[in-house]
Design a protein around this motif. Structure first.
Motif, PDB file in Angstrom:
ATOM      1  N   ASP A  31     -55.000 -39.502  13.602  1.00 18.05           N
ATOM      2  CA  ASP A  31     -54.685 -40.579  12.660  1.00 18.05           C
ATOM      3  C   ASP A  31     -54.772 -40.174  11.189  1.00 18.05           C
ATOM      4  OD1 ASP A  31     -54.119 -42.388  14.702  1.00 18.05           O
ATOM      5  OD2 ASP A  31     -56.229 -42.877  14.942  1.00 18.05           O
ATOM      6  N   VAL A  32     -54.163 -39.057  10.843  1.00 21.39           N
ATOM      7  CA  VAL A  32     -54.101 -38.626   9.447  1.00 21.39           C
ATOM      8  C   VAL A  32     -53.093 -39.485   8.680  1.00 21.39           C
ATOM      9  CG1 VAL A  32     -53.483 -36.700   7.919  1.00 21.39           C
ATOM     10  CG2 VAL A  32     -54.822 -36.287   9.992  1.00 21.39           C
ATOM     11  N   GLU A  33     -52.048 -39.957   9.356  1.00 23.99           N
ATOM     12  CA  GLU A  33     -51.031 -40.863   8.811  1.00 23.99           C
ATOM     13  C   GLU A  33     -50.433 -40.361   7.497  1.00 23.99           C
ATOM     14  OE1 GLU A  33     -50.052 -42.997  10.834  1.00 23.99           O
ATOM     15  OE2 GLU A  33     -51.758 -43.239  12.159  1.00 23.99           O
ATOM     16  N   GLY A  34     -50.165 -39.054   7.410  1.00 21.23           N
ATOM     17  CA  GLY A  34     -49.518 -38.487   6.237  1.00 21.23           C
ATOM     18  C   GLY A  34     -50.410 -38.298   5.028  1.00 21.23           C
ATOM     19  N   GLY A  51     -52.596 -37.102  17.496  1.00 17.26           N
ATOM     20  CA  GLY A  51     -51.475 -37.959  17.131  1.00 17.26           C
ATOM     21  C   GLY A  51     -51.709 -38.666  15.813  1.00 17.26           C
ATOM     22  N   GLY A  52     -50.672 -39.318  15.329  1.00 25.04           N
ATOM     23  CA  GLY A  52     -50.770 -40.037  14.058  1.00 25.04           C
ATOM     24  C   GLY A  52     -50.705 -39.103  12.867  1.00 25.04           C
ATOM     25  N   LEU A  91     -49.592 -28.476  10.826  1.00 24.95           N
ATOM     26  CA  LEU A  91     -50.009 -28.541  12.231  1.00 24.95           C
ATOM     27  C   LEU A  91     -49.120 -27.680  13.121  1.00 24.95           C
ATOM     28  CD1 LEU A  91     -50.831 -32.345  12.495  1.00 24.95           C
ATOM     29  CD2 LEU A  91     -52.474 -30.451  12.634  1.00 24.95           C
ATOM     30  N   VAL A  92     -47.815 -27.728  12.896  1.00 21.77           N
ATOM     31  CA  VAL A  92     -46.892 -26.922  13.706  1.00 21.77           C
ATOM     32  C   VAL A  92     -47.130 -25.435  13.452  1.00 21.77           C
ATOM     33  CG1 VAL A  92     -44.450 -26.344  14.055  1.00 21.77           C
ATOM     34  CG2 VAL A  92     -45.173 -28.740  13.950  1.00 21.77           C
ATOM     35  N   ALA A  93     -47.358 -25.062  12.208  1.00 17.08           N
ATOM     36  CA  ALA A  93     -47.646 -23.652  11.897  1.00 17.08           C
ATOM     37  C   ALA A  93     -48.932 -23.197  12.594  1.00 17.08           C
ATOM     38  CB  ALA A  93     -47.763 -23.470  10.382  1.00 17.08           C
ATOM     39  N   CYS A 138     -53.622 -27.758  20.523  1.00 17.43           N
ATOM     40  CA  CYS A 138     -52.865 -28.744  21.290  1.00 17.43           C
ATOM     41  C   CYS A 138     -52.498 -29.890  20.336  1.00 17.43           C
ATOM     42  CB  CYS A 138     -53.724 -29.278  22.444  1.00 17.43           C
ATOM     43  SG  CYS A 138     -52.906 -30.561  23.402  1.00 17.43           S
ATOM     44  N   LEU A 139     -51.199 -30.162  20.224  1.00 15.93           N
ATOM     45  CA  LEU A 139     -50.732 -31.246  19.374  1.00 15.93           C
ATOM     46  C   LEU A 139     -50.180 -32.361  20.246  1.00 15.93           C
ATOM     47  CD1 LEU A 139     -48.768 -29.147  16.714  1.00 15.93           C
ATOM     48  CD2 LEU A 139     -51.182 -29.846  16.661  1.00 15.93           C
ATOM     49  N   LEU A 140     -50.800 -33.513  20.174  1.00 19.03           N
ATOM     50  CA  LEU A 140     -50.343 -34.688  20.920  1.00 19.03           C
ATOM     51  C   LEU A 140     -49.490 -35.548  20.002  1.00 19.03           C
ATOM     52  CD1 LEU A 140     -53.695 -35.589  22.708  1.00 19.03           C
ATOM     53  CD2 LEU A 140     -51.803 -34.204  23.572  1.00 19.03           C
TER      54      LEU A 140
END
Length: 117
Positions: A37-40, A81-82, A100-102, A112-114
């Motif tokens: 829940d970082v939400e940008g 997520g988030g 996160l993708v990097a 693991c990225l949900l």
């Protein structure tokens, strides 16, 4: 007899698919870091990294806005997520998502990225 044969064939196909699917088995001694829940909110994301025993900020000079993170040995990182905001300014959302993708590309077996929230 035909139903039993079909069930056996389906079970064999399921077992073969399970064997072919990549699995990650965690070392019982590994440690887990979890964020959600970082939400940008890029500043919140960086504050988490600063306080984290698992993650270290290596560089903020990414041309695409991503930061270079290092995952400490013996740690697994799960993002629940988030990652992005549902509206408003998107600059932070893009930087969080790219970072996160990097990290996932750098440590594919330990990150693991949900998706979702």
């Amino acid at each position: 007899a035909a139903a039993a044969a079909a069930a056996a064939e389906a079970a064999a196909a399921e077992a073969a698919a399970a064997q072919a699917a990549p699995t990650t088995v965690l070392d019982p001694g590994c440690r887990l870091s979890y964020l959600t829940d970082v939400e940008g909110n890029f500043e919140y994301f960086l504050a988490f990294v600063e306080l984290s025993e698992a993650l270290s900020l290596m560089s903020t000079d990414g041309a695409d806005g991503a930061v270079d993170l290092e995952l400490a040995e013996g740690w697994v990182f799960v993002f629940g997520g988030g990652a992005v905001d549902k509206g408003g300014a998107v600059g932070g959302s893009i930087r969080v998502a790219r970072s996160l993708v990097a990290l996932k590309h750098k440590y594919p077996q330990r990150v693991c990225l949900l998706v979702g929230s």
